[in-house]
Design an enzyme around this catalytic site. Structure first.
Site, short mmCIF file in Angstrom:
data_model
loop_
_atom_site.label_atom_id
_atom_site.label_comp_id
_atom_site.label_asym_id
_atom_site.label_seq_id
_atom_site.Cartn_x
_atom_site.Cartn_y
_atom_site.Cartn_z
N ALA A 10 0.83 -1.22 0.00
CA ALA A 10 0.00 0.00 0.00
C ALA A 10 0.86 1.27 0.00
CB ALA A 10 -0.95 0.00 1.19
N ALA A 11 1.50 1.55 1.13
CA ALA A 11 2.29 2.79 1.23
C ALA A 11 3.42 2.82 0.23
CB ALA A 11 2.82 2.94 2.66
N ARG A 21 5.81 10.70 -10.52
CA ARG A 21 5.10 11.80 -11.19
C ARG A 21 5.75 13.14 -10.88
NH1 ARG A 21 0.63 8.42 -9.77
NH2 ARG A 21 0.24 9.53 -7.81
N SER A 38 0.80 -4.85 -4.22
CA SER A 38 -0.14 -3.76 -4.43
C SER A 38 -1.59 -4.24 -4.48
CB SER A 38 0.21 -3.02 -5.74
OG SER A 38 -0.47 -1.78 -5.82
N CYS A 42 -7.62 -4.98 2.79
CA CYS A 42 -8.89 -4.84 3.50
C CYS A 42 -10.04 -5.52 2.76
CB CYS A 42 -9.22 -3.36 3.70
SG CYS A 42 -8.02 -2.50 4.75
N ASP A 292 1.60 0.44 7.85
CA ASP A 292 1.29 -0.32 9.06
C ASP A 292 2.49 -0.51 9.99
OD1 ASP A 292 -1.15 -0.55 7.86
OD2 ASP A 292 -1.17 -2.74 7.76
N ASN A 314 -1.91 4.85 2.39
CA ASN A 314 -1.84 5.58 1.12
C ASN A 314 -1.59 7.06 1.34
OD1 ASN A 314 -2.59 4.04 -1.59
ND2 ASN A 314 -3.62 2.99 0.10
N TYR A 437 -29.57 19.24 3.21
CA TYR A 437 -30.84 18.65 3.62
C TYR A 437 -31.80 18.50 2.44
CZ TYR A 437 -35.69 18.50 5.15
OH TYR A 437 -37.01 18.17 5.28
#
Length: 570
Positions: A10-11, A21, A38, A42, A292, A314, A437
């Site tokens: 993940a991280a 990038r 990757s 969960c 983690d 992430n 609402y």
């Protein structure tokens, strides 16, 4: 810039992709000892339970490309070495020593900057029989595939889940719902989801599990896994009983993988998590850590804690990439937001529970409110139960927990509360919070505003309540309060049955009759005010106080009691 990232679930992938990038000419290498990288960990319970049909879906992008070494090399420009274990870090020479897990071949990777995203590992309970076939801990996607293969092969008729946390409950749902497996949860603590939600809400979740065929045993510990002649588990022995089991899943939490960092001389907390600053730097400024394996700040308690969530991993991976690219960025911490599906309901929380608040030294109280999640006249409305934890002295909101019909209604309230709690918002901030609402989406006074109004009345000593646990004990005859009497404010037709069933303990006087008939109430009694939700009860309490009559409001009213499985209510 040469960057090595250890860990590719993940991280690590987030940091690699973001950094590429920002700095297209960066030389980035991802290293992972597994071949499956990757993936959405969960999502494992939903893969086992059939909501996700193929494990590749957990490793795929939204545009259906599998995140494998080819994807990272060709689409991201990131070199990826799978089945490669990081053995040690030479900080002086800036080298990561690695070995191929298949061939044992050794190598060294040089770095300018190093990122540790080593994740966590499941707690393996030191129980005899843990090595039997059919006993699993959910540590990676391979274990999930193995469990699903056992299920598909028809080898599992009964299962025991050790641990009543989120993963354990999600696994139990998957086994019972899709596969029809006779499923039991064994939890060592007095309630499921301990220290996440309060005991009343946990009891609601437990009752819902029971309704859907999942048995739950709390305050119980597994002592032994017993196998048959084929070496496969057959039953679980606890301190109270024996339970048949063709499958055992240990879901007793996880702990950070920090050995690599500790052996390299980096600072690690007593709880085993890598210590980082808000820039995600370790005690070596050229080494970062995320996910983690790290400890972070809790924005309510101010303490360091361990929060193994893919969403946080992430976010932290992005922070690491920004700092590596020269963009000063910080991860201030979090308040520990959580939500999960349990068959037909969802349960969630943000901030801290009342139990945690009291243990942290707050002068805390818990306000309870139940209300429709949308206009009561709208056909799809459903009840939403909320608990708000508040510090009495400062009026600061410390946490919010909720339970409601499966959908996005609870999620919207938890997310709104999260943003306010992390900014140290007060009860008054919640009470005046502007929320969109329309009748299909909410009520004119939203349940999030309403629970804060209840909290305001509670901390201002205008509202006096009885605990649900004390009330249930009284009604079930486990405690005796001779000065108590239930005053049922509902319509006479609703109240008559319980008034007849409990003469001398339960009387009916509808809400609209109290002002005119209160003098007929017995003297010397403390009235437990009963309605469906608590709103009529509070208004009645205000009036009774003005005429010198003591009363206590039952929070959540009978809407809450009904969901606790009270036999006397049926």
């Amino acid at each position: 810039m040469k960057v090595v990232i250890i860990g590719a679930v993940a991280a690590g992938p987030k940091a690699a992709s973001r950094l590429k990038r920002l700095v297209p000419d960066a030389d980035i290498t991802l290293v992972d000892q597994d071949e499956l990288i990757s993936y959405g960990g969960c999502g494992i319970p939903y893969f086992v339970g059939g909501d996700v049909s193929d494990e590749k879906e957990l490793r795929s992008t939204s545009f259906h490309m599998v995140r494998d070494p080819y994807f990272f090399q060709e689409a991201k420009g990131v070199t990826t070495r799978i089945k490669t274990r990081a053995v040690s870090i030479d900080r002086k020479e800036r080298l990561v020593h690695v070995e191929d897990v298949i061939t044992g071949e050794k190598d060294a990777l040089s770095y300018d900057k190093l990122v540790l995203a080593t994740g966590s590992r499941p707690n393996i309970l030191p129980i005899p029989g843990r090595d039997l076939k059919g006993v699993y801990a959910i540590s990676d996607l391979h274990k999930a595939v193995a469990i699903k293969n056992d299920l598909a092969a028809g080898r599992v008729r009964s299962a025991v889940i050790i641990g009543g946390g989120a993963i354990g409950i999600e696994m139990a749902e998957g086994l019972a719902d899709l596969w029809g497996v006779d499923t039991t949860i064994v939890e060592f603590m007095p309630q499921i989801l301990p220290r996440i939600i309060g005991p009343d809400m946990a009891a609601m979740v437990q009752e819902h599990l029971k309704e859907r065929g999942v048995k739950v045993h709390t305050q119980e510990a597994a002592k032994e896994f017993v196998g048959g002649g084929d070496g496969r588990v057959e039953r679980v022995v606890t301190n109270r009983r024996e339970i048949a089991a063709d499958l055992v899943v240990m879901a007793a939490g996880v702990r950070p993988r920090s050995e690599l960092a500790r052996d390299a001389g980096l600072l690690v907390s007593p709880q085993g998590a890598i210590i980082v600053n808000q820039h995600m730097q370790t005690s070596d400024p050229d080494i970062y850590a995320a996910g983690d394996c790290v400890e972070i700040n809790h924005l309510v308690t101010g303490r360091k804690f361990f929060a193994p969530l893919g969403s946080l991993a992430n976010r932290q991976g992005r922070i690491v990439a920004d700092n590596l690219a020269g963009i000063p960025s910080v991860f201030p911490g979090c308040v520990g937001s959580f939500i999960m599906k349990v068959f037909d309901v969802c349960v969630g929380s943000t901030g801290i529970s009342l139990e945690t608040a009291l243990s942290e030294g707050f002068d805390a109280v818990e306000a309870k409110c139940v209300q429709s999640d949308r206009a009561h006249f709208f056909p799809t409305q459903a009840l939403l139960f909320l608990n708000m934890v508040v510090d009495k002295r400062s009026r600061r909101v410390l946490g919010l927990q909720g339970l409601g019909k499966m959908g996005d209604g609870l999620l919207a309230r938890i997310n709104a509360a999260c943003g306010l709690i992390e900014r140290r918002a007060s009860v008054d901030d919640f009470s005046t919070l502007e929320l969109a609402y329309a009748p299909p989406f909410s009520t004119a006074v939203d349940v999030l505003n309403a629970v804060s109004n209840v909290a305001d009345n509670l901390v201002s000593d205008r509202l006096k309540t009885v605990s649900i646990q004390d009330f249930m004990a009284w009604m079930e005859g486990r405690t005796d309060h001779p000065d108590w009497m239930a005053l049922d404010l509902r319509h006479p037709k609703e109240a008559a049955l319980l008034a007849e069933r409990f003469p001398g303990r339960w009387i009916a006087m509808s809400y609209d009759k109290v002002r005119g008939d209160y003098q007929a109430l017995p003297r010397g009694k403390t009235f437990i005010l009963i309605c469906n939700a608590g709103t009529r009860s509070y208004e009645t309490q205000c009036f009774l106080r003005s005429v010198g009559i003591d009363s206590l409001v039952l929070p959540w009213g009978l809407n809450g009691i009904a969901r606790l499985g009270a036999k006397w209510l049926i």
